[in-house]
Design an enzyme around this catalytic site. Sequence first.
Site, PDB file in Angstrom:
ATOM      1  N   HIS A 102      -0.644  13.235  37.019  1.00  0.00           N
ATOM      2  CA  HIS A 102      -1.263  14.152  37.975  1.00  0.00           C
ATOM      3  C   HIS A 102      -0.944  13.715  39.403  1.00  0.00           C
ATOM      4  O   HIS A 102      -0.834  14.550  40.305  1.00  0.00           O
ATOM      5  CB  HIS A 102      -2.788  14.174  37.814  1.00  0.00           C
ATOM      6  CG  HIS A 102      -3.262  14.795  36.553  1.00  0.00           C
ATOM      7  ND1 HIS A 102      -3.381  14.083  35.384  1.00  0.00           N
ATOM      8  CD2 HIS A 102      -3.645  16.067  36.262  1.00  0.00           C
ATOM      9  CE1 HIS A 102      -3.836  14.877  34.428  1.00  0.00           C
ATOM     10  NE2 HIS A 102      -3.996  16.084  34.930  1.00  0.00           N
ATOM     11  N   ASP A 118       3.487  20.926  30.700  1.00  0.00           N
ATOM     12  CA  ASP A 118       2.241  20.539  31.354  1.00  0.00           C
ATOM     13  C   ASP A 118       2.217  21.262  32.703  1.00  0.00           C
ATOM     14  O   ASP A 118       3.186  21.938  33.088  1.00  0.00           O
ATOM     15  CB  ASP A 118       2.163  19.012  31.498  1.00  0.00           C
ATOM     16  CG  ASP A 118       0.725  18.502  31.531  1.00  0.00           C
ATOM     17  OD1 ASP A 118      -0.195  19.301  31.795  1.00  0.00           O
ATOM     18  OD2 ASP A 118       0.512  17.294  31.302  1.00  0.00           O
TER      19      ASP A 118
END
Length: 332
Positions: free
Chosen positions: A176, A247
């Site tokens: 992230h 993702d």
Amino acid sequence: MLVIGVAGTELTAQERDWLRHPACGGVILFSRNFASKMQVAELAQAIREAAGRPQLLCVDQEGGRVQRFREGYSALPPLEGFGRLYARDREAALRLAEEHAWLMASEVRATGVDLSFAPVVDLGRGNRAIGDRAFSDDPRIVADFARAYVRGMHAAGMAATLKHFPGHGSVPEDTHHEDAVDDRPLEAIRAQDLVPFAAGIEAGADAVMMAHVVYPQVAPEPAGYSRRWIGGILRGELGFRGVVFSDDIGMAAAFSAGGVAARIHAHLDAGCDVVLVCHPQLVEESLAAMAGRALQPDVLSGLIGRSAIDWERLIADARHGAARGRLEGGLA
């Protein structure tokens, strides 16, 4: 196709326009989209009505710290506890994990949402993003749980998604926020991280989500836009025939592909069927990037609306109360 994020608990006029775009195949919901059980069910219905065609509605409802719908839903324990129980009582741990999967999936389906991106089958080896989301650090134990979890989700009428291929657990970095590089040879990854994915695929998992991790001894780019990982290993070696999700392309580790359009094209060109655009501020540019691309509107059809269920019938099901009672107290 794209699965997009929306900003709040109700749709804006701009978001309604996004949903009518032919490249929009669905919406992923987060805590920002949740105020109550009734509200999120109404939002799900509003999304479908605005689109005017089938849409995949999905969420990350894993349990523990990754549970987007909370008030009115079972408080699901994180997966790590099942691994500890497995050390004492293997059969009890697997039965309870299957119940966890059924309970989670049943409640999500009763909300009008099609899919929870589960199970996590990464190894629990200290990754900052995975942490207690992993069942165990032992690939064969995680493989056992992958089979059980897929069974439980299927019993609830929900497709199962294995994540994050080919394994996010063996590096410390959180993609992230930062790039992640796993410099092991393919033989080591095959012998460890791929074992649970192979088990889950054999058990009938319907989808796989890719990792934004680079494995330089296998391919120079992150797995999510690597032809070697998707076409050669996932589809070729492991024989996976389901849906491949990227993702989120808003994660820092996806930036290596370039700007938003470059990220979209890199993932689709490598073999992803669906790209996740979770940040609403990236949606407009992402949809524009799809101009001229051949679309696959049916790619998500097998994941949508697998069974009819509602909260009234679910709560009346004795299995719901029994599973909730066994799981909400945590795993001793």
